[in-house]
Design a protein around this motif. Structure first.
Motif, PDB file in Angstrom:
ATOM      1  N   ASP A 144       0.851  -1.193   0.000  1.00 12.81           N
ATOM      2  CA  ASP A 144       0.000   0.000   0.000  1.00 12.81           C
ATOM      3  C   ASP A 144       0.882   1.237   0.000  1.00 12.81           C
ATOM      4  O   ASP A 144       2.090   1.154   0.206  1.00 12.81           O
ATOM      5  N   THR A 145       0.248   2.364  -0.225  1.00 17.08           N
ATOM      6  CA  THR A 145       0.934   3.649  -0.126  1.00 17.08           C
ATOM      7  C   THR A 145       1.132   3.980   1.349  1.00 17.08           C
ATOM      8  O   THR A 145       0.505   3.373   2.227  1.00 17.08           O
ATOM      9  N   ALA A 146       1.970   4.939   1.635  1.00 13.91           N
ATOM     10  CA  ALA A 146       2.171   5.379   3.018  1.00 13.91           C
ATOM     11  C   ALA A 146       0.851   5.857   3.615  1.00 13.91           C
ATOM     12  O   ALA A 146       0.539   5.568   4.774  1.00 13.91           O
ATOM     13  N   GLU A 147       0.058   6.549   2.812  1.00 12.08           N
ATOM     14  CA  GLU A 147      -1.227   7.050   3.295  1.00 12.08           C
ATOM     15  C   GLU A 147      -2.178   5.894   3.628  1.00 12.08           C
ATOM     16  O   GLU A 147      -2.884   5.928   4.636  1.00 12.08           O
ATOM     17  N   GLY A 148      -2.211   4.874   2.768  1.00 10.88           N
ATOM     18  CA  GLY A 148      -3.058   3.717   3.022  1.00 10.88           C
ATOM     19  C   GLY A 148      -2.617   2.956   4.258  1.00 10.88           C
ATOM     20  O   GLY A 148      -3.437   2.513   5.063  1.00 10.88           O
ATOM     21  N   ILE A 149      -1.316   2.789   4.409  1.00 11.07           N
ATOM     22  CA  ILE A 149      -0.781   2.116   5.588  1.00 11.07           C
ATOM     23  C   ILE A 149      -1.141   2.903   6.833  1.00 11.07           C
ATOM     24  O   ILE A 149      -1.595   2.341   7.830  1.00 11.07           O
ATOM     25  N   HIS A 150      -0.974   4.208   6.776  1.00 13.95           N
ATOM     26  CA  HIS A 150      -1.287   5.083   7.900  1.00 13.95           C
ATOM     27  C   HIS A 150      -2.756   4.946   8.313  1.00 13.95           C
ATOM     28  O   HIS A 150      -3.068   4.883   9.496  1.00 13.95           O
ATOM     29  N   GLN A 151      -3.628   4.861   7.338  1.00 12.98           N
ATOM     30  CA  GLN A 151      -5.064   4.829   7.625  1.00 12.98           C
ATOM     31  C   GLN A 151      -5.568   3.433   7.976  1.00 12.98           C
ATOM     32  O   GLN A 151      -6.406   3.283   8.864  1.00 12.98           O
ATOM     33  N   TRP A 152      -5.068   2.387   7.293  1.00 10.26           N
ATOM     34  CA  TRP A 152      -5.695   1.072   7.405  1.00 10.26           C
ATOM     35  C   TRP A 152      -4.886   0.020   8.152  1.00 10.26           C
ATOM     36  O   TRP A 152      -5.448  -0.940   8.656  1.00 10.26           O
ATOM     37  N   TRP A 153      -3.580   0.131   8.186  1.00 10.56           N
ATOM     38  CA  TRP A 153      -2.765  -0.930   8.787  1.00 10.56           C
ATOM     39  C   TRP A 153      -2.483  -0.717  10.268  1.00 10.56           C
ATOM     40  O   TRP A 153      -2.136  -1.650  10.972  1.00 10.56           O
ATOM     41  N   ARG A 192      10.286  -0.181  -0.992  1.00 10.70           N
ATOM     42  CA  ARG A 192       9.332   0.655  -1.715  1.00 10.70           C
ATOM     43  C   ARG A 192       9.488   0.401  -3.196  1.00 10.70           C
ATOM     44  O   ARG A 192      10.594   0.207  -3.691  1.00 10.70           O
ATOM     45  N   ARG A 193       8.361   0.415  -3.885  1.00 14.77           N
ATOM     46  CA  ARG A 193       8.330   0.188  -5.327  1.00 14.77           C
ATOM     47  C   ARG A 193       7.462   1.257  -5.963  1.00 14.77           C
ATOM     48  O   ARG A 193       6.406   1.603  -5.443  1.00 14.77           O
ATOM     49  N   LYS A 194       7.913   1.747  -7.091  1.00 14.45           N
ATOM     50  CA  LYS A 194       7.143   2.745  -7.820  1.00 14.45           C
ATOM     51  C   LYS A 194       6.088   2.029  -8.672  1.00 14.45           C
ATOM     52  O   LYS A 194       6.378   1.046  -9.342  1.00 14.45           O
ATOM     53  N   SER A 195       4.877   2.510  -8.616  1.00 14.60           N
ATOM     54  CA  SER A 195       3.776   1.991  -9.416  1.00 14.60           C
ATOM     55  C   SER A 195       3.094   3.196 -10.054  1.00 14.60           C
ATOM     56  O   SER A 195       2.307   3.886  -9.397  1.00 14.60           O
ATOM     57  N   GLY A 196       3.449   3.468 -11.304  1.00 16.68           N
ATOM     58  CA  GLY A 196       2.950   4.694 -11.934  1.00 16.68           C
ATOM     59  C   GLY A 196       3.562   5.892 -11.241  1.00 16.68           C
ATOM     60  O   GLY A 196       4.779   6.008 -11.134  1.00 16.68           O
ATOM     61  N   THR A 197       2.715   6.747 -10.704  1.00 16.38           N
ATOM     62  CA  THR A 197       3.201   7.930  -9.985  1.00 16.38           C
ATOM     63  C   THR A 197       3.200   7.723  -8.479  1.00 16.38           C
ATOM     64  O   THR A 197       3.551   8.623  -7.741  1.00 16.38           O
ATOM     65  N   ARG A 198       2.816   6.533  -8.031  1.00 13.30           N
ATOM     66  CA  ARG A 198       2.711   6.266  -6.592  1.00 13.30           C
ATOM     67  C   ARG A 198       3.862   5.387  -6.109  1.00 13.30           C
ATOM     68  O   ARG A 198       4.427   4.617  -6.863  1.00 13.30           O
TER      69      ARG A 198
END
Length: 93
Positions: free
Chosen positions: A27-36, A64-70
């Motif tokens: 997940d993104t850092a934001e997703g991890i922050h919110q959901w994990w 960390r891995r780049k996926s598009g712009t994320r």
């Protein structure tokens, strides 16, 4: 602003726990922050989660891995995939 080291360790432990139950999660850092992370009260600043992610990356547990712009964070993978070992030798087919 100084980030509380104990808080970073608390968040890192939640991330490790989440990945122990879901080893293929990313997940993104934001997703991890919110959901994990199971915050005890109001979530801390995202900078705390970023510090925990970077700590786990430094320890070799995350990458960390780049996926598009994320940027997606996930458990570190062996260079040739899960369960594959490389002994340094090459064979011709």
């Amino acid at each position: 602003m100084t980030i509380d080291r104990q808080l970073v360790i608390f968040v890192a432990a939640h991330i490790r726990d989440y990945l122990s139950r879901r080893p293929l999660a990313s997940d993104t850092a934001e997703g991890i922050h919110q959901w994990w992370i199971c915050w005890l009260t109001t979530p801390e600043a995202i900078s705390v989660t970023m510090a925990a992610l970077e700590l786990l990356e430094t320890d070799g547990l995350l990458e960390r891995r780049k996926s598009g712009t994320r940027i997606l964070w996930r458990r570190s993978q062996p260079p040739f995939g899960r369960g594959h070992t490389f002994d340094g030798s090459f064979r011709r087919c």
